[in-house]
Design an enzyme around this catalytic site. Structure first.
Site, mmCIF file in Angstrom:
data_model
loop_
_atom_site.group_PDB
_atom_site.id
_atom_site.type_symbol
_atom_site.label_atom_id
_atom_site.label_comp_id
_atom_site.label_asym_id
_atom_site.label_seq_id
_atom_site.Cartn_x
_atom_site.Cartn_y
_atom_site.Cartn_z
ATOM 1 N N GLU A 73 34.426 38.097 34.938
ATOM 2 C CA GLU A 73 35.192 39.013 35.775
ATOM 3 C C GLU A 73 36.599 38.438 35.918
ATOM 4 O O GLU A 73 36.764 37.289 36.328
ATOM 5 C CB GLU A 73 34.582 39.131 37.169
ATOM 6 N N ASP A 81 37.568 37.771 49.852
ATOM 7 C CA ASP A 81 37.652 36.443 49.255
ATOM 8 C C ASP A 81 37.958 35.357 50.277
ATOM 9 O O ASP A 81 38.763 35.553 51.185
ATOM 10 C CB ASP A 81 38.723 36.437 48.161
#
Length: 272
Positions: A54, A65
């Protein structure tokens, strides 16, 4: 019309299953530590044994994140990374390895760039699809229409908080695989990936006709082996990013570190 590599992704995941193991899916942001350095890192991860990569599209507000990937995104953004660099990263990584490469991105950059343009360029780059962690399924029709037309997978994220009814809706709309977030919260390595992940995979599989892959927290071979015992794929991001950060600008050391980690994790996902 150029078509993407959704079939390559499906074949790769199916091949791992035929080998009685989970697939190893790695994540690295484009432009980190530089655009060229990021492409080299992805190739090194593939060389180490990753099945799928990815490519993160760096974002100024990456809500899913944790601090490690936020740091990498900040480095990439300060380096001037653009969507064109993300597409170049996908293209060069795929062409060099012949393996499936996806983009993971928040929705806002795509919305600003133009859905049709983004999809067309990703397909032209040889991309296999896109992971869209903050795009609600009920608002995804336009994206899926273009993605389907260009042969790209649409990967949605499910979480332990997702109710069974919502899991059914998501698995019906998605393609490629389902990204099961093993824990509530942001990305980052964990001491344990816990029972929540196994329960989420079990519930997701009730309606999923595509593989279910687990991310958020895996950082070593033992955790990879644990997740591989119940998931179709093991997704690792922060641990790879941390290896490059730890190299502190030494490109050779960083590449060796991510290749070595990929080899360890590739061994871990084999169920024995």
């Amino acid at each position: 019309m150029t078509t993407g590599n959704i079939q390559l992704l499906a074949d790769t995941l199916e091949r791992a299953k035929a080998e009685d193991r989970a697939a190893l899916i790695a994540y690295l942001p484009a432009g980190f530590p530089t655009v060229d350095g990021g492409i080299k890192a992805i190739k090194a991860v593939f060389d180490g044994g990753a099945d799928v990569v990815e490519v993160g599209l760096p974002h100024s507000d990456p809500v899913l994140d944790g601090p490690v990937i936020q740091t990498a995104d900040d480095i990439a953004l300060r380096g001037g990374v653009k969507i064109a660099d993300v597409m170049r990263t996908v293209k060069e990584a795929h062409e060099a390895t012949g393996k499936p490469v996806l983009v993971m991105t928040y929705w806002n950059p795509i919305d600003r760039y133009g859905v049709e343009r983004f999809v067309r360029e990703l397909a032209e780059a040889g991309g296999a699809g896109c992971i869209l962690p903050d795009l609600p399924v009920q608002e995804s029709a336009l994206w899926r229409e273009h993605a389907d037309a260009h042969g790209l997978a649409t990967v949605f994220v499910v979480a332990p908080s997702s109710r069974d009814e919502r899991l059914a809706t998501i698995t019906a709309a998605g393609s490629g695989f389902v990204y099961a977030a093993s824990l509530m919260g942001v990305t980052g390595t964990r001491v344990s990936v816990g029972e929540q992940a196994a329960d989420l995979v079990r519930r997701t599989r009730v309606t999923a006709k595509i593989p279910v892959c687990v991310g958020l927290g895996v950082s070593d071979a033992a955790q990879a082996r644990e997740v591989a015992s119940f998931a179709d794929g093991v997704i690792v991001g922060s641990a790879f990013v941390q290896r490059i950060l730890d190299a502190d600008g030494d490109e050779a050391a960083g590449l060796a570190a991510v290749k070595g980690l990929a080899a360890e994790l590739a061994d871990g996902v084999r169920r024995g």
